[in-house]
Scaffold this motif. Sequence first.
Motif, PDB file in Angstrom:
ATOM      1  N   PRO A  76      55.978  84.055  84.112  1.00  0.00           N
ATOM      2  CA  PRO A  76      55.232  83.469  85.234  1.00  0.00           C
ATOM      3  C   PRO A  76      56.188  83.036  86.345  1.00  0.00           C
ATOM      4  N   THR A  77      55.777  83.283  87.576  1.00  0.00           N
ATOM      5  CA  THR A  77      56.617  82.901  88.717  1.00  0.00           C
ATOM      6  C   THR A  77      56.778  81.387  88.757  1.00  0.00           C
ATOM      7  N   GLN A  78      58.018  80.948  88.886  1.00  0.00           N
ATOM      8  CA  GLN A  78      58.313  79.518  88.924  1.00  0.00           C
ATOM      9  C   GLN A  78      58.922  79.170  90.269  1.00  0.00           C
ATOM     10  N   HIS A  79      58.463  78.079  90.858  1.00  0.00           N
ATOM     11  CA  HIS A  79      59.006  77.596  92.124  1.00  0.00           C
ATOM     12  C   HIS A  79      60.160  76.647  91.830  1.00  0.00           C
ATOM     13  N   ILE A  80      61.300  76.896  92.441  1.00  0.00           N
ATOM     14  CA  ILE A  80      62.458  76.034  92.267  1.00  0.00           C
ATOM     15  C   ILE A  80      62.970  75.617  93.637  1.00  0.00           C
ATOM     16  N   TYR A  81      63.657  74.478  93.684  1.00  0.00           N
ATOM     17  CA  TYR A  81      64.037  73.875  94.957  1.00  0.00           C
ATOM     18  C   TYR A  81      65.491  73.434  94.915  1.00  0.00           C
ATOM     19  N   THR A  82      66.152  73.572  96.044  1.00  0.00           N
ATOM     20  CA  THR A  82      67.418  72.875  96.212  1.00  0.00           C
ATOM     21  C   THR A  82      67.106  71.419  96.581  1.00  0.00           C
ATOM     22  N   SER A  83      68.140  70.596  96.640  1.00  0.00           N
ATOM     23  CA  SER A  83      67.934  69.185  96.987  1.00  0.00           C
ATOM     24  C   SER A  83      67.251  69.074  98.348  1.00  0.00           C
ATOM     25  N   CYS A  84      66.374  68.086  98.486  1.00  0.00           N
ATOM     26  CA  CYS A  84      65.596  67.965  99.722  1.00  0.00           C
ATOM     27  C   CYS A  84      65.453  66.518 100.152  1.00  0.00           C
ATOM     28  N   GLY A  85      66.522  65.738 100.003  1.00  0.00           N
ATOM     29  CA  GLY A  85      66.550  64.386 100.537  1.00  0.00           C
ATOM     30  C   GLY A  85      65.391  63.529 100.084  1.00  0.00           C
ATOM     31  N   SER A  86      64.984  62.618 100.950  1.00  0.00           N
ATOM     32  CA  SER A  86      63.933  61.660 100.618  1.00  0.00           C
ATOM     33  C   SER A  86      62.583  62.321 100.412  1.00  0.00           C
ATOM     34  N   CYS A  87      62.387  63.502 100.977  1.00  0.00           N
ATOM     35  CA  CYS A  87      61.073  64.142 100.881  1.00  0.00           C
ATOM     36  C   CYS A  87      60.653  64.361  99.433  1.00  0.00           C
ATOM     37  N   LEU A  88      61.595  64.746  98.571  1.00  0.00           N
ATOM     38  CA  LEU A  88      61.265  65.017  97.176  1.00  0.00           C
ATOM     39  C   LEU A  88      61.757  63.947  96.218  1.00  0.00           C
ATOM     40  N   SER A  89      62.752  63.170  96.609  1.00  0.00           N
ATOM     41  CA  SER A  89      63.334  62.210  95.671  1.00  0.00           C
ATOM     42  C   SER A  89      62.578  60.890  95.610  1.00  0.00           C
ATOM     43  N   ARG A  90      61.756  60.584  96.597  1.00  0.00           N
ATOM     44  CA  ARG A  90      61.026  59.316  96.611  1.00  0.00           C
ATOM     45  C   ARG A  90      59.706  59.430  95.854  1.00  0.00           C
ATOM     46  N   ASP A  91      59.238  58.288  95.296  1.00  0.00           N
ATOM     47  CA  ASP A  91      57.979  58.249  94.557  1.00  0.00           C
ATOM     48  C   ASP A  91      56.847  57.850  95.500  1.00  0.00           C
ATOM     49  N   TYR A  92      56.269  58.822  96.185  1.00  0.00           N
ATOM     50  CA  TYR A  92      55.164  58.546  97.090  1.00  0.00           C
ATOM     51  C   TYR A  92      53.858  58.407  96.308  1.00  0.00           C
ATOM     52  N   CYS A  93      52.935  57.609  96.822  1.00  0.00           N
ATOM     53  CA  CYS A  93      51.650  57.435  96.155  1.00  0.00           C
ATOM     54  C   CYS A  93      50.901  58.761  96.117  1.00  0.00           C
ATOM     55  N   SER A  94      50.124  58.951  95.060  1.00  0.00           N
ATOM     56  CA  SER A  94      49.491  60.252  94.823  1.00  0.00           C
ATOM     57  C   SER A  94      47.968  60.132  94.843  1.00  0.00           C
ATOM     58  N   PHE A  95      47.297  61.221  94.433  1.00  0.00           N
ATOM     59  CA  PHE A  95      45.845  61.308  94.576  1.00  0.00           C
ATOM     60  C   PHE A  95      45.210  61.922  93.338  1.00  0.00           C
ATOM     61  N   ASN A  96      43.996  61.457  93.039  1.00  0.00           N
ATOM     62  CA  ASN A  96      43.140  62.182  92.114  1.00  0.00           C
ATOM     63  C   ASN A  96      42.550  63.390  92.839  1.00  0.00           C
ATOM     64  N   SER A  97      41.882  64.252  92.109  1.00  0.00           N
ATOM     65  CA  SER A  97      41.341  65.478  92.701  1.00  0.00           C
ATOM     66  C   SER A  97      40.328  65.168  93.798  1.00  0.00           C
ATOM     67  N   LYS A  98      40.385  65.962  94.867  1.00  0.00           N
ATOM     68  CA  LYS A  98      39.433  65.851  95.972  1.00  0.00           C
ATOM     69  C   LYS A  98      38.608  67.131  96.061  1.00  0.00           C
ATOM     70  N   ASP A  99      37.403  67.000  96.545  1.00  0.00           N
ATOM     71  CA  ASP A  99      36.512  68.150  96.705  1.00  0.00           C
ATOM     72  C   ASP A  99      36.801  68.815  98.047  1.00  0.00           C
ATOM     73  N   ASN A 100      37.504  69.945  98.008  1.00  0.00           N
ATOM     74  CA  ASN A 100      37.758  70.687  99.243  1.00  0.00           C
ATOM     75  C   ASN A 100      37.201  72.104  99.135  1.00  0.00           C
ATOM     76  N   ALA A 101      36.104  72.226  98.393  1.00  0.00           N
ATOM     77  CA  ALA A 101      35.494  73.538  98.187  1.00  0.00           C
ATOM     78  C   ALA A 101      34.862  74.067  99.466  1.00  0.00           C
ATOM     79  N   PHE A 102      34.430  73.190 100.368  1.00  0.00           N
ATOM     80  CA  PHE A 102      33.698  73.636 101.552  1.00  0.00           C
ATOM     81  C   PHE A 102      34.486  73.444 102.850  1.00  0.00           C
ATOM     82  N   GLU A 103      35.553  72.617 102.831  1.00  0.00           N
ATOM     83  CA  GLU A 103      36.391  72.442 104.010  1.00  0.00           C
ATOM     84  C   GLU A 103      37.784  72.062 103.555  1.00  0.00           C
TER      85      GLU A 103
END
Length: 955
Positions: A622-649
Amino acid sequence: MRLRIFLIIIIFNAYKICAQDIIENEFIIQLKSEAKSFTSFQTSLRSSAIESYWNISKSPLHLYTVKFSDSTKAKSWVQSMSLHADVLGIYPNHRIKPRKIPNDPGFTNQWQYINTGTNNGKVGADMDMDLAWNLATGGMTPDGDTIVVCVVDDGLNGSHPDMQGNIWFNYNEIPQNGIDDDENGYIDDFKGYNVELDNDDVLNSGVHGTSVSGIIGAKGNNGIGVSGINWNVKIMVVDYDIADEAHALAAYAYPYQMRKLYNESNGKKGAFVVATNSSWGSDNLFAKDAPLWCNMYDSLGKVGILNVGATANDNIDVDFYGDMPTSCESEFLISVTNVNNKDVKVGNAGYGRKSIDLGSFGNQAYTLTSNDYGIFAGTSSATPHVTGVVALAYSLPCMELTAIAKTNPSEACLILKDLLLNGTTYNESLQNVSTTSARINAHKALENVSALCGNCAPPAGITFEQKDKSISIHWATNTSNTTVKTRYRSIDELGWTEIANIQTGFTIQNLNNCTEYEIQISNNCGNFVNGNGYSKFIKTNGCCEAPSTISTVAIADSITISWAESPNTDYEVHMRPFDGAWSVFTVDTNEVVLKDLLFCSQLEVSITSLCRTYDEVSLPSPTQHIYTSCGSCLSRDYCSFNSKDNAFEWIDTLHIAGDIYPIGQSQKGYELSSGQNTSILEKGKSYAFSAKIGYKSSVFPEYLYIYADWNQDGIFGIDELSFSSSESTQNVISGEIEVPITSLSGVTRFRVMMSYEILDSPCDKIDFTYGHIADICIIIADENCLNLTQTTFQVNHDNSVTFKNPSNNSTLILYRDSTELLWKKASFTGAMTINDIDSCTVLQFKTAEICTDNFSTFSEEKNIKTDCINNTQDTNNKISKIFPNPASSQIILVSDIQPYEIVAIDITGKSSILHFDKAGTSIVVSIHTLLDGFYILSVKSKLGKNLYFPFIKQN
C-alpha cells in the motif's frame, strides 16, 4: 442476542476503516515481556499528552489501554511509541454492541435435544442428547476434576432456580477481605470477575448471559425448569460490563489466569476451565485486522481452554466479507452458525467454506431467560450448545482425554476439537459452506472421544508442517491398530487426490508453492463426516509478498525507510514527490536512504518484492505517505476533530498568494495537507485568498474561518483568527490575510474551517456537525535569509531545460506549464535539468534561497519557451472522433496520436491524470474516478502542442 466486538490495526498514514465503532483517541498497547516492559513503560505513561491509562492484563498478552484528550496528541505519542523496543503493537479500542434477535414464534420445549417433529419440525433434527446422556451427564472428570466453563458475557442472574449448584465460586478466595488470597492477580474474586468494577459483582444481571449459561449448564434432572447440555457443571461468570474491546480482552485474561494457576498448582488453586463461550463478535472484519483477538485464543488454548464463537446473524459469506471471531484461524477456536428445527441453516446466519466449522441448533431454542424460561434465538443460542458438548466430553468415563489435559493441555484441546467436528451429522444446507458440511451431534462426538480408550482411535490433534512444495501431516492419538487415509486438493479444484495407509509424519509431495490446499483425514473407525473427515485448509510457503509495514526515520533533508527482509529477494522502490512523477529503482537490501530532499516535503512510497526463488513479483505494498521534517506545522499538538458530515459540501480548492492547494472531499471531514506547501509569505504583507466550495447537488451557503498559528505555539489563539465570514456565502469565499510583523519565521499551520453553522472556536464543538476542515503548512519567510540567487536557464534541443545557479547556493525552484495551475517544486545546488517538456511550451518558474531550515522570499516569475518543432510527419496526429459524450466510465479517442499523458481539467482548473490504454487507433480513457461535471481533456504528445477536447462526465 449476539454481542459484537472488533479489533483493527491502524496505520495513521493509510487510515481506511469504518470508524463508527472506534473509541476516539483510545488505544490498546501490547508489550513484549511482563518483567521489563511494564516497568520501563511507566515513564512514557506519565506524558502530559495522556489523559488516562489502564493496565488491562499482565498475562497472557501484557496489555495497556491509553486515552488521549485529542487525536493530534494521540498520533504524536503513538508514532513515537511505535519505535519503543518493548512495544509489539498499538491498536485502536473498539466498542462491542448487542445485535437484534429474530422475533419469531417460539417453541414450548427443548426440541433441539430430542426433535419429535412438533411445530413443523423435522423428526430427528436434533443433537441426539438422549443417547449422549447415556454416556455422560457432566460435572467431573473421571480423575475428579470439577469441569468449569467460562461464559464471557453480561453477567448471570445468580438467583435463577435452575442455575443453583451449577455456578462456580472461587473457594480459594475469602470474600471482601481486600486481599488476593489465592495469588491469582485478582482481589476478592469469589463469585467471578467484573472487568469494569474490578470486583466480583457478576451475579446480579445477565439478560443475555443467563440464557447462554442455561444452555450450557442449567441444572438437569432436578425436577424443575429445563436442562442444560450438562446436568452438572460449573459456570464461571465473567462480566465485561462496558461493551468495548479492551474490556472483552481483560475478561478473557481471567479464565486464562485461573486455568494456568490450576495447571501450575496441580489443581490446588485456580479452576479446571475447559472452554469459553463467545456469543458476540464483529461483522465484516477479517482476522488479519484483529491480531490481539486471535492471539488471545491461542494463549487460552496453550493452557488447555478450547473456545467457541458465534458467527454473524446475517446471511454473509464470512470467507469473503469477514467476521470476527469466526474468521480467526486459531486452532483453538470452533466457529458456529445457526440451524433450525427443520435441519436447515437459517437465512440470517453466516457461512463460510473455510471459516465456519459447523451448524448448531439455535433458532427458537428453549432455555432460561433472565428471570424465567422462554425462547432464545440466533447464533448466540447455537454457540453454547457446542460449548456444552465440549464440557460434557470431559466427564466421559475415559481417562485418556483427562490424562492428556494434565500433561499437554493444548494438545487435549486440538484432539477434542477434531473429535467433535468429525463427530457431526452431514447437513445438505451446510455443504461446502462450512469445514464439516455438517451440524452438531452430541452422541457421535462423545463416541469419538470414548474411542480414545478403545482399540481403534480416530486420528486427532492433527497438525501440519508446510514447506514451499510439501505439507507434512501429524496427529497425536494412537492409531497404530488402524488404517489412516487422506485426500487433498487445491482450493480451486473439484477432484481429490487420495492416499491410503499413511502414518503420522506423512508428507504430501510435489505441491505448488504459495497455494492453499483442502485436506481431509480419516480412518476405519470412529465417526467421520461422509467417511472422509472435516476439511482443514493449509497454504504452502514460498509466497512472494510485499513488505507489510514500512518504517521511516526523517530529518530535514532525508528519509530512511526500512522493512522486514525476506530471503533471496530484491526490492523495487516506487517513489514520487507530492503531485509529481513516479521514479522506480531496485535495491538488494531492506533499507534505503532518500537524500537531498526538500525541507517540509511529502513523498509517496511503495515497495514491490522481486522474489528470485520462483522468479515471481509481488503486488506493490500500500502506498505510504512519508514526510521530511516540517517545523511547527507537524511537530505541535494542535486540537483535533471528530468526524464531520461533508457528503454534500466541502472545501474543493484553496488559493493563497497565487498558489493552489487542492483539498477535496474526505471521509472524516478533516484533512492535514502537509508536504504540498508552495506559499512563502512575508511578514507585514497582505495576501489574497479564495476558497472554492464543492457541492454534491444542492448549493448551501457556508461560513469560512481561517486561523494561522503566527507564534507557532501549537494553539490557535483568538487573536490568530485571520479571516471570518461576515455572512454565509455560496460557491466561492474570498478575502485577504495579513501576516503580522511579529510572526515567527519558519513553517507554521493554517486552519481553514468551512461550516454550515457559525463557529466561535478553532477546535471541535458538539454542535459542529456539517462542514469541512483543512490544515495546511505555510512558510513565513526569514528576513535574514536573503534571496541572492541569480538563476539562469538554457533550453536544450531535446526540449529539456537546464537551470544553473552560478553561486552554487541551495535553491528552491517552483515550475509549471503555463497551461497548468499547480506548481511542481524541486531543490538543487549548482544545476538541475527538467526533462519531458512538450515542444512549443511556455514554462513558468520562480526561485528562492534555501537557508538552514527556512526559505527566502520568491523571485519574480519568469517564462521560458521550448522550441517549436515543425514536423510534417506529425500532421496526421489529430483526434478524428471522441465518444461517447457525455460519458460515465470511459471515453474513446480515435486517433493516430501517440500520447504520453492524458489529463482532465475541471472548471476550477484542477487537473487529474487519467489512465489510458491504446489498441490500434483507439485510445480508451478511464474517467470513473471523476465527479460529474464539465471537463477539458488535455492530450499530451511527444511532438507538437497539447490537444484539448471538451467532454461531460455524467453517470
